[in-house]
Design an enzyme around this catalytic site. Structure first.
Site, PDB file in Angstrom:
ATOM      1  CG  ASP A 226     -10.036  -2.623   6.679  1.00  0.00           C
ATOM      2  OD1 ASP A 226     -11.102  -2.456   7.307  1.00  0.00           O
ATOM      3  OD2 ASP A 226      -9.910  -3.443   5.657  1.00  0.00           O
ATOM      4  CD  GLU A 227      -6.339   3.554   4.569  1.00  0.00           C
ATOM      5  OE1 GLU A 227      -5.581   4.235   5.446  1.00  0.00           O
ATOM      6  OE2 GLU A 227      -5.717   3.152   3.705  1.00  0.00           O
TER       7      GLU A 227
END
Length: 282
Positions: A226-227
């Site tokens: 999720d980066e």
């Protein structure tokens, strides 16, 4: 035959780049239909997207001449023929709202993609895939079989000639190796307004914190969970009366819309990577 192309590029910023690009297209009888550029003062980079029509030269000829033109400018560039829809593979688990939305938009000619395959670790949507005449691959995942399943997924993606992979609520973490092989061509939808509430059960996290806005984020997939570089985000307003189930139901529409916009912009070659960020020419 008149072809419509999209040229995207990035390079160190300098005077005269717009003039140079437009001059190259004029020299090759390219008629500019749409153009946008951005200068990033933080990195010193120049970004540009140009849509143009050309009947004199085919894609191979233009690409060869662009390579010569781009070299002294240290340009990273891509040339795309808009007549060809982007081959796409969609991965999904047991939440089908994003998948259903994407398929409907494709059928309605609202997304310039061709869905070549659907891959799932569950069988829930094999009938939905069949109704659209799309091959459905059921590949259950366990810790023991993860490597073999990912190898099979990659085989399906490559054999389909997929330029885009969409994780439409595919609730599995991809390995670092697969993330690397799909770099820049895999989009995930996360049901949170990143960077808040990463990882599992973001609606539960949001409910526990009593937030007044919930959101969704479409981003490129990287090895860091999720980066990845963010393409699009949106929010919906909630209040103290909403349960976790309410947040989940309300968030589904936001997720579907955010993912659809990200897929559309990517397939129209409107998204350029800028380090850990993106430049989006909407």
């Amino acid at each position: 035959m008149n072809h419509t192309y999209v040229l995207t590029l990035s390079c160190p910023d300098r005077l005269g780049l717009v003039h140079a690009v437009s001059g190259f297209l004029l020299e090759h009888d390219g008629n500019i239909e749409e153009a946008a550029q951005y200068n990033d003062p933080a990195t010193g980079l120049f970004f540009m997207r140009v849509q143009f029509a050309c009947e004199r030269h085919d894609h191979a000829t233009l690409a060869a001449r662009l390579a010569t033109f781009a070299e002294p400018h240290a340009m990273r560039w891509s040339l795309h023929d808009l007549a060809r829809p982007m081959k796409t593979v969609i991965l999904v688990s047991q939440q089908g709202h994003c998948l259903n939305d994407l398929l409907f938009r494709v059928r309605s000619s609202l997304l310039p993609i061709e869905v070549a395959a659907i891959i799932s670790n569950h069988r829930d949507f094999y009938q939905l895939a069949a109704s659209y005449d799309i091959p459905f691959h059921h590949l259950p995942v366990t810790a023991a079989t993860k490597a073999q399943v990912e190898q099979r997924q990659l085989e399906i993606i490559e054999s389909a000639g997929a330029e885009l992979v969409v994780l439409a609520r595919y609730m599995q973490i991809l390995s670092n190796d697969l993330c690397g092989k799909l770099a820049g061509r895999a989009i995930n939808i996360h049901h949170s307004f990143l960077p808040s509430f990463k990882g599992a059960k973001p609606y539960h996290q949001a409910h526990q914190r009593g937030v007044k806005l919930i959101g969704a984020t479409a981003h490129y997939v990287t090895a860091d969970l999720d980066e990845g570089p963010i393409i699009e985000q949106d929010v919906a307003r909630v209040d103290h009366t909403h349960t976790v189930e309410d947040l989940t139901a309300r968030g589904r529409d936001t997720e579907s819309q955010v993912l659809a916009r990200a897929v559309k912009w990517h397939s129209e070659h409107r998204v350029l990577l800028n380090g850990h960020k993106t430049v989006v020419f909407r």
